[in-house]
Each structure stands twice: as C-alpha cells, then as structure tokens.
Motif scaffolding. Structure first.
Motif, PDB file in Angstrom:
ATOM      1  N   THR A 179       5.509 -12.815   1.510  1.00 54.62           N
ATOM      2  CA  THR A 179       4.616 -12.511   0.390  1.00 54.62           C
ATOM      3  C   THR A 179       3.260 -12.010   0.873  1.00 54.62           C
ATOM      4  OG1 THR A 179       3.957 -14.855   0.260  1.00 54.62           O
ATOM      5  CG2 THR A 179       5.748 -14.134  -1.176  1.00 54.62           C
ATOM      6  N   GLN A 180       2.794 -12.517   2.001  1.00 56.17           N
ATOM      7  CA  GLN A 180       1.533 -12.039   2.552  1.00 56.17           C
ATOM      8  C   GLN A 180       1.646 -10.571   2.969  1.00 56.17           C
ATOM      9  OE1 GLN A 180      -1.379 -13.461   2.552  1.00 56.17           O
ATOM     10  NE2 GLN A 180      -2.416 -11.823   3.682  1.00 56.17           N
ATOM     11  N   LYS A 202       1.553  -8.511  -0.090  1.00 55.44           N
ATOM     12  CA  LYS A 202       0.181  -8.452  -0.589  1.00 55.44           C
ATOM     13  C   LYS A 202      -0.621  -7.406   0.176  1.00 55.44           C
ATOM     14  CE  LYS A 202      -4.039 -11.196  -1.097  1.00 55.44           C
ATOM     15  NZ  LYS A 202      -4.679 -12.526  -0.861  1.00 55.44           N
ATOM     16  N   GLN A 203      -0.470  -7.393   1.494  1.00 59.78           N
ATOM     17  CA  GLN A 203      -1.183  -6.425   2.316  1.00 59.78           C
ATOM     18  C   GLN A 203      -0.801  -4.992   1.948  1.00 59.78           C
ATOM     19  OE1 GLN A 203      -0.227  -7.574   6.328  1.00 59.78           O
ATOM     20  NE2 GLN A 203      -1.487  -9.431   6.268  1.00 59.78           N
ATOM     21  N   ARG A 204       0.441  -4.811   1.553  1.00 58.20           N
ATOM     22  CA  ARG A 204       0.912  -3.473   1.173  1.00 58.20           C
ATOM     23  C   ARG A 204       0.736  -3.213  -0.315  1.00 58.20           C
ATOM     24  NH1 ARG A 204       3.945  -0.877   4.934  1.00 58.20           N
ATOM     25  NH2 ARG A 204       4.994   0.313   3.315  1.00 58.20           N
ATOM     26  N   GLN A 205       0.037  -4.128  -1.003  1.00 56.56           N
ATOM     27  CA  GLN A 205      -0.255  -4.002  -2.436  1.00 56.56           C
ATOM     28  C   GLN A 205       1.032  -3.797  -3.250  1.00 56.56           C
ATOM     29  OE1 GLN A 205      -3.257  -0.844  -2.532  1.00 56.56           O
ATOM     30  NE2 GLN A 205      -4.868  -2.400  -2.537  1.00 56.56           N
ATOM     31  N   THR A 206       2.017  -4.600  -2.888  1.00 61.85           N
ATOM     32  CA  THR A 206       3.313  -4.562  -3.567  1.00 61.85           C
ATOM     33  C   THR A 206       3.482  -5.812  -4.411  1.00 61.85           C
ATOM     34  OG1 THR A 206       4.306  -3.275  -1.767  1.00 61.85           O
ATOM     35  CG2 THR A 206       5.812  -4.449  -3.229  1.00 61.85           C
ATOM     36  N   ASN A 207       3.637  -5.631  -5.713  1.00 59.85           N
ATOM     37  CA  ASN A 207       3.733  -6.773  -6.623  1.00 59.85           C
ATOM     38  C   ASN A 207       5.173  -7.258  -6.746  1.00 59.85           C
ATOM     39  OD1 ASN A 207       2.356  -8.566  -8.488  1.00 59.85           O
ATOM     40  ND2 ASN A 207       3.528  -7.557 -10.107  1.00 59.85           N
TER      41      ASN A 207
END
Length: 233
Positions: free
Chosen positions: A166-167, A170-175
C-alpha cells in the motif's frame, strides 16, 4: 450489489441469450485466462446451481470457453468456441458440480499446462447484468468484481507485507478501490487482491516483485488483453 443504471441490468454488448448465463460466464472465463497468463492445455469446468441445470441450453459452456480464449462478450465466434478451442490445442471438459454455493450461477474453472508445470483453480459467480464476482483463487477466499484493474499478489504471511504494498501504491498515487486478504495458515502463504482505480503497469509489477515476501503478481483487467498492452507515453 446495487445496479447504477438500466445498462447494468441489461448487460454489455454480448452474444445472447442471457447476460447472466452468457456475458457473465465469458467474463469469468476471461478472468481465469488472465490469471493463468496464457492459453491452458486443459480446462475443466464445474457448474453449480442454475448454471448446472441450464448451461447447455443457455450456451454457458460456450461462453466460458470464449472467455478462456480471451474473447469479448460480443465476439460472434462464441457460438463455435468449443470447436475453436479444440482446434487450438485446448481440451475442455464440463461437469455438474456437487454441493452448494452462495450464488446459483457459479462456475469453478481448473486450468493446467504440463509444459508450464502450472495449474490454476478459480471460482466465479455471475450476479446479473453481465457482472461477476470472483470468490476463490487457488483455495483462497477473495472478492473481486472484475470492474476495475486488479492485482493478485501471492506472498508469505509476514508482518508488514500489505503495508509495503500500500505504501508503494501511495507513492505512485494509485488509489485502492477494494482489497481482500486471505491466508492458508499463520506465517504460511497468503493472497492479497486489490482493485485499483487506474490500469496496472508493467513497471508497478516489477516493483512489487522486488519485495522479498512476494512470490507472484498477476493482473486481472477485463477491459484489456491477457498480456499487458504496450504502454505509450
């Protein structure tokens, strides 16, 4: 499941006669094909409930095989899917399954390839309007709609694995739209399924495969071909 509009009930463009028994069945077969990663040598399909009672009359057997050939729901070749599968080297068999499932339109698909030393078992339900739910993958309980690009991650049940994934997202701005996790045993093998709001890239897969705990990463995206399409800028 709530249907958002009338098209969710009628179903997608398809070869009839039924969105549940044909379009949904195509999508279950297509999900299995994408998880397997290539055309299998053997495909054994077990039908349950209404599927078992009516699969020949409604063409559910043809629809499942059309999905295993990676065809869309409206492909006119679906009416000849079994013959085409045999000609292409995929042997298909059908059986009425025993026991009860939570939904009457349920199919279990077992795929194998001796050349690849590979086997896959997947259970899917057709819930109406061409919509499906994948509820089991290789014995792991999951919940996957097929409506969104999804990653299927097999990994060791170690602390922090899901957090690492999940981190990265998040870094790849993927929801993440939905996530399910199941494990065989404590500290054994686990399976995490995530439905994402954006297509899965080959770059993301490579990054995920670098984590020591992750054994495999597969993709289900019913809007795309089995293999990830070549990315464009």
């Amino acid at each position: 499941m709530r249907f958002k509009d009338v098209f969710s009930i009628i179903g997608p463009a398809m070869v009839g006669p039924s969105s549940s028994h044909t379009a949904g069945a195509v999508r279950i077969g297509k999900a299995a094909r994408q998880l397997f990663g290539s055309q299998p040598e053997l495909a054994h399909v077990l039908f349950y409930g209404s599927f078992a009672a009516t699969y020949k009359g409604h063409g559910t057997d043809l629809a499942i095989v059309g999905g295993l050939l990676d065809w869309p729901t409206d492909d006119p070749r679906i009416t000849r899917a079994i013959d085409i599968a045999n000609e292409s080297g995929m042997q298909v068999s059908f059986e009425q399954g025993k026991g009860l499932f939570s939904h009457p339109n349920t199919a279990k698909i077992v795929l194998s390839s001796s050349a690849l030393s590979k086997q896959l078992s997947i259970v899917g339900t057709s819930i109406g309007g061409g919509n499906i739910e994948i509820i089991e993958i290789n014995g792991f309980s999951v919940k996957l709609s097929g409506l969104y690009p999804s990653i299927v991650i097999k990994h060791h049940d170690w602390p922090g694995v899901v957090a690492d994934v999940t981190q990265l997202l998040k870094q790849r701005q993927t929801n993440i739209g939905h996530m399910s996790v199941d494990r065989k045993s404590r500290s054994g093998d686990a399976l995490t399924v995530m439905e994402l709001d954006v297509p899965v890239t080959s770059e993301l897969i490579l990054e995920l495969e670098q984590f020591p705990a992750i054994q495999s990463v597969d993709v289900i995206d019913l809007s795309r071909n089995s293999s990830l399409e070549e990315e464009t800028e």
